[in-house]
Design a protein around this motif. Structure first.
Motif, PDB file in Angstrom:
ATOM      1  N   TRP A  73       0.832  -1.203   0.000  1.00  0.00           N
ATOM      2  CA  TRP A  73       0.000   0.000   0.000  1.00  0.00           C
ATOM      3  C   TRP A  73       0.868   1.255   0.000  1.00  0.00           C
ATOM      4  O   TRP A  73       0.476   2.292  -0.554  1.00  0.00           O
ATOM      5  CB  TRP A  73      -0.905   0.019   1.220  1.00  0.00           C
ATOM      6  N   ARG A  74       2.026   1.200   0.620  1.00  0.00           N
ATOM      7  CA  ARG A  74       2.884   2.372   0.736  1.00  0.00           C
ATOM      8  C   ARG A  74       3.661   2.657  -0.542  1.00  0.00           C
ATOM      9  O   ARG A  74       3.849   3.819  -0.924  1.00  0.00           O
ATOM     10  CB  ARG A  74       3.900   2.184   1.878  1.00  0.00           C
ATOM     11  N   THR A  75       4.165   1.601  -1.179  1.00  0.00           N
ATOM     12  CA  THR A  75       5.163   1.790  -2.223  1.00  0.00           C
ATOM     13  C   THR A  75       4.731   1.360  -3.617  1.00  0.00           C
ATOM     14  O   THR A  75       5.409   1.694  -4.588  1.00  0.00           O
ATOM     15  CB  THR A  75       6.450   1.016  -1.862  1.00  0.00           C
ATOM     16  N   ALA A  76       3.646   0.604  -3.747  1.00  0.00           N
ATOM     17  CA  ALA A  76       3.268   0.061  -5.052  1.00  0.00           C
ATOM     18  C   ALA A  76       1.943   0.634  -5.548  1.00  0.00           C
ATOM     19  O   ALA A  76       1.181  -0.056  -6.224  1.00  0.00           O
ATOM     20  CB  ALA A  76       3.197  -1.470  -4.984  1.00  0.00           C
ATOM     21  N   ARG A  77       1.655   1.872  -5.205  1.00  0.00           N
ATOM     22  CA  ARG A  77       0.430   2.539  -5.642  1.00  0.00           C
ATOM     23  C   ARG A  77       0.786   3.905  -6.225  1.00  0.00           C
ATOM     24  O   ARG A  77       1.664   4.595  -5.716  1.00  0.00           O
ATOM     25  CB  ARG A  77      -0.545   2.734  -4.469  1.00  0.00           C
ATOM     26  N   TRP A  78       0.084   4.303  -7.271  1.00  0.00           N
ATOM     27  CA  TRP A  78       0.358   5.584  -7.899  1.00  0.00           C
ATOM     28  C   TRP A  78      -0.225   6.720  -7.078  1.00  0.00           C
ATOM     29  O   TRP A  78      -1.008   6.511  -6.137  1.00  0.00           O
ATOM     30  CB  TRP A  78      -0.157   5.604  -9.334  1.00  0.00           C
TER      31      TRP A  78
ATOM     32  N   SER B 285       3.083 -10.717  -5.320  1.00  0.00           N
ATOM     33  CA  SER B 285       4.488 -10.679  -4.908  1.00  0.00           C
ATOM     34  C   SER B 285       5.444 -10.322  -6.039  1.00  0.00           C
ATOM     35  O   SER B 285       6.335  -9.487  -5.872  1.00  0.00           O
ATOM     36  CB  SER B 285       4.895 -12.035  -4.312  1.00  0.00           C
ATOM     37  N   ARG B 286       5.278 -10.943  -7.193  1.00  0.00           N
ATOM     38  CA  ARG B 286       6.232 -10.771  -8.294  1.00  0.00           C
ATOM     39  C   ARG B 286       5.552 -10.127  -9.490  1.00  0.00           C
ATOM     40  O   ARG B 286       4.661 -10.721 -10.090  1.00  0.00           O
ATOM     41  CB  ARG B 286       6.815 -12.126  -8.692  1.00  0.00           C
ATOM     42  N   PRO B 287       5.973  -8.928  -9.873  1.00  0.00           N
ATOM     43  CA  PRO B 287       5.381  -8.278 -11.051  1.00  0.00           C
ATOM     44  C   PRO B 287       5.630  -9.093 -12.317  1.00  0.00           C
ATOM     45  O   PRO B 287       6.711  -9.653 -12.507  1.00  0.00           O
ATOM     46  CB  PRO B 287       6.112  -6.933 -11.109  1.00  0.00           C
ATOM     47  N   VAL B 288       4.620  -9.152 -13.163  1.00  0.00           N
ATOM     48  CA  VAL B 288       4.737  -9.879 -14.426  1.00  0.00           C
ATOM     49  C   VAL B 288       5.055  -8.902 -15.554  1.00  0.00           C
ATOM     50  O   VAL B 288       4.321  -7.930 -15.779  1.00  0.00           O
ATOM     51  CB  VAL B 288       3.425 -10.632 -14.753  1.00  0.00           C
ATOM     52  N   ILE B 289       6.168  -9.154 -16.244  1.00  0.00           N
ATOM     53  CA  ILE B 289       6.533  -8.412 -17.452  1.00  0.00           C
ATOM     54  C   ILE B 289       6.910  -9.443 -18.506  1.00  0.00           C
ATOM     55  O   ILE B 289       7.749 -10.309 -18.246  1.00  0.00           O
ATOM     56  CB  ILE B 289       7.704  -7.440 -17.202  1.00  0.00           C
ATOM     57  N   PRO B 290       6.311  -9.400 -19.692  1.00  0.00           N
ATOM     58  CA  PRO B 290       6.573 -10.433 -20.688  1.00  0.00           C
ATOM     59  C   PRO B 290       7.984 -10.359 -21.256  1.00  0.00           C
ATOM     60  O   PRO B 290       8.611  -9.286 -21.280  1.00  0.00           O
ATOM     61  CB  PRO B 290       5.526 -10.144 -21.765  1.00  0.00           C
ATOM     62  N   ARG B 291       8.495 -11.481 -21.723  1.00  0.00           N
ATOM     63  CA  ARG B 291       9.835 -11.514 -22.308  1.00  0.00           C
ATOM     64  C   ARG B 291       9.926 -10.635 -23.551  1.00  0.00           C
ATOM     65  O   ARG B 291      11.010 -10.155 -23.908  1.00  0.00           O
ATOM     66  CB  ARG B 291      10.202 -12.959 -22.669  1.00  0.00           C
TER      67      ARG B 291
ATOM     68  N   HIS C 214       6.444  -1.409 -14.644  1.00  0.00           N
ATOM     69  CA  HIS C 214       5.308  -2.219 -14.215  1.00  0.00           C
ATOM     70  C   HIS C 214       4.332  -1.283 -13.520  1.00  0.00           C
ATOM     71  O   HIS C 214       4.706  -0.210 -13.022  1.00  0.00           O
ATOM     72  CB  HIS C 214       5.762  -3.325 -13.255  1.00  0.00           C
ATOM     73  N   SER C 215       3.061  -1.674 -13.486  1.00  0.00           N
ATOM     74  CA  SER C 215       2.047  -0.824 -12.866  1.00  0.00           C
ATOM     75  C   SER C 215       2.384  -0.471 -11.424  1.00  0.00           C
ATOM     76  O   SER C 215       2.028   0.608 -10.935  1.00  0.00           O
ATOM     77  CB  SER C 215       0.671  -1.500 -12.930  1.00  0.00           C
TER      78      SER C 215
ATOM     79  N   TRP D 299       3.321  -1.823 -18.005  1.00  0.00           N
ATOM     80  CA  TRP D 299       2.860  -3.209 -18.024  1.00  0.00           C
ATOM     81  C   TRP D 299       1.921  -3.416 -16.835  1.00  0.00           C
ATOM     82  O   TRP D 299       2.349  -3.376 -15.686  1.00  0.00           O
ATOM     83  CB  TRP D 299       4.031  -4.179 -17.951  1.00  0.00           C
ATOM     84  N   ALA D 300       0.660  -3.619 -17.125  1.00  0.00           N
ATOM     85  CA  ALA D 300      -0.352  -3.793 -16.076  1.00  0.00           C
ATOM     86  C   ALA D 300      -1.020  -5.149 -16.252  1.00  0.00           C
ATOM     87  O   ALA D 300      -2.239  -5.255 -16.335  1.00  0.00           O
ATOM     88  CB  ALA D 300      -1.376  -2.663 -16.130  1.00  0.00           C
TER      89      ALA D 300
END
Length: 423
Positions: free
Chosen positions: A49-54, A141-147, A160-161, A347-348
């Motif tokens: 909530w602190r670090t991964a929200r815009w 836990s782990r952001p998904v970014i495609p190869r 990443h979002s 990447w969202a």
């Protein structure tokens, strides 16, 4: 000379892995029951909530649904939508409210079973032995970014979002947002409303009405009991656990998101992202289908509300059927990112959970937890905070406390069983 010996493991009745809303809801119930326990959090509690929200992030459900156990929202705007910093203040106040046995900055790197049926936790602060263990480290836990991202030039900023903050932090040029779940749609809107050109890859995420027939839809679905339907009795059965969250927003006092209207305003829409070929971004020809499916979900929710109103005999204003204001005239399956002036990509497309530290037979062939309402086949091992662990509200601020209460009863039963065997 004798070799130094490792310190003896510390012992606790219950170990909780994860200091988010799930782990701390479990801690609240255990503390109320007088059960010894420890909460391990690798960062700071509620770190996502602190670090991964815009910057403009806000809740998509009304404030009254913030009802962590023993600490329901009591502010002045129950039907509003708290902004990111207000959410963090509410969560911090929760921790101060009951003072959990929280160990921040401690990472659990391995959990395994001991010969006597307890659990050994190897952590960055030494070893612990627990009679029972609750895994509450979240599903994000782990952001998904495609190869395929590796084939894009370095001059295009890729985020990443979870790392996006605001339109001003993006480089000049247009932005491609990949993914139309809650985060993707809200970030695309955030950039669009700032007057920037947005290209959006629309996937299969459903959408929801915000207000219908005079009331917030969340109120209708709560009052009708829909949110209390367990997944086992849900019309979509266990497959509901695989569904993406419906997109809508709490921004501007709360409203729905209609991507068709955004297209009329200049947002460029495409089908699902497929890959990169030289300077060409490639998309599937499924934009029209994905928009239609999102609308189908939207209309199905309206129908649920209509059915409840009719069965309950409620006097509520009638609304006309939804009419799509825009449809794609053709499917664009390729876009030259140089010609389009794309300077950034967000990447969202979600996250994957991190269960690599768990050395227990509690996963199926797809790597998903095997459980019934969080109770696994291994006595004393539990999950908490999973999507649709039992109902729609599982894992959310709304009802994660109910799931924790259920696990408290299971923890007590297991503890009584162990004591009976020992006697």
């Amino acid at each position: 000379m004798n070799a130094p010996t490792s310190p003896e493991p510390r012992v606790t009745a219950v170990a909780i892995v994860g200091g988010g809303q799930a782990g701390l809801s479990m801690s609240w119930h255990l503390k109320q029951a007088g059960i010894d326990h420890v909460v391990f959090e690798r960062d700071r509690c509620f770190s996502e909530w602190r670090t991964a929200r815009w910057d403009s992030f806000c809740l998509v459900t009304p404030n009254w649904q913030c009802r962590l156990p023993g600490f329901h929202y009591a502010g002045p705007d129950p039907h509003g939508f708290m902004l990111r910093d207000e959410i963090v203040q509410y969560l911090d106040a929760y921790v101060a409210h009951f003072d959990p046995p929280l160990r921040e900055g401690v990472n659990v790197v391995r959990i395994e079973r001991t010969a006597d049926g307890r659990f050994l936790l190897t952590t960055t602060d030494g070893n612990w032995i627990a009679g029972q263990v609750v895994i509450a480290n979240g599903v994000y836990s782990r952001p998904v970014i495609p190869r395929a991202a590796e084939r894009l030039p370095q001059q295009i900023l890729q985020l990443h979002s979870s790392n996006y903050r605001n339109p001003q932090s993006l480089p000049p040029g247009a932005t491609l947002v990949v993914g139309s779940g809650q985060s993707g749609c809200q970030i695309a809107e955030d950039i669009h409303l700032a007057g920037r050109q947005v290209h959006l890859c629309v996937g299969g995420a459903p959408r929801s009405p915000r207000v219908y027939r005079g009331r917030e839809v969340t109120d209708w679905l709560t009052e009708s009991g829909y949110y209390d339907i367990p997944y086992e009795r849900h019309p979509q059965k266990a497959t509901v656990r695989e569904k993406t969250n419906h997109y809508l927003t709490g921004r501007d006092g709360g409203r729905e998101i209609d991507l068709r209207r955004r297209a009329l305003e200049g947002m460029k829409l495409y089908g699902s992202f497929r890959g990169v070929d030289d300077t060409k971004l490639q998309f599937a020809p499924d934009l029209a289908r994905n928009l239609d499916e999102a609308d189908r979900s939207y209309n199905n929710i309206r129908a649920l509300v209509d059915q409840y109103i009719a069965e309950a005999g409620i006097d509520a204003p009638i609304e006309p059927p939804y009419q799509p204001p825009w449809s794609p005239s053709h499917e664009v399956t390729e876009l030259d990112f140089v010609d389009a002036g794309i300077g950034s990509i967000v990447w969202a497309i979600g996250f994957t959970p991190d269960y690599g530290f768990i050395d227990l037979p509690v996963f199926n062939g797809r790597g998903h937890p095997i459980h019934h309402r969080g109770v696994t086949p291994v006595p004393g091992a539990y999950f908490l905070g999973l999507s649709w662990q039992n109902t729609w509200g599982s894992g959310r601020l709304a009802d994660v406390g109910k799931d924790a209460q259920y696990l408290l009863d299971a923890i007590r039963r297991t503890d009584e069983s162990c004591h009976a065997r020992a006697a």
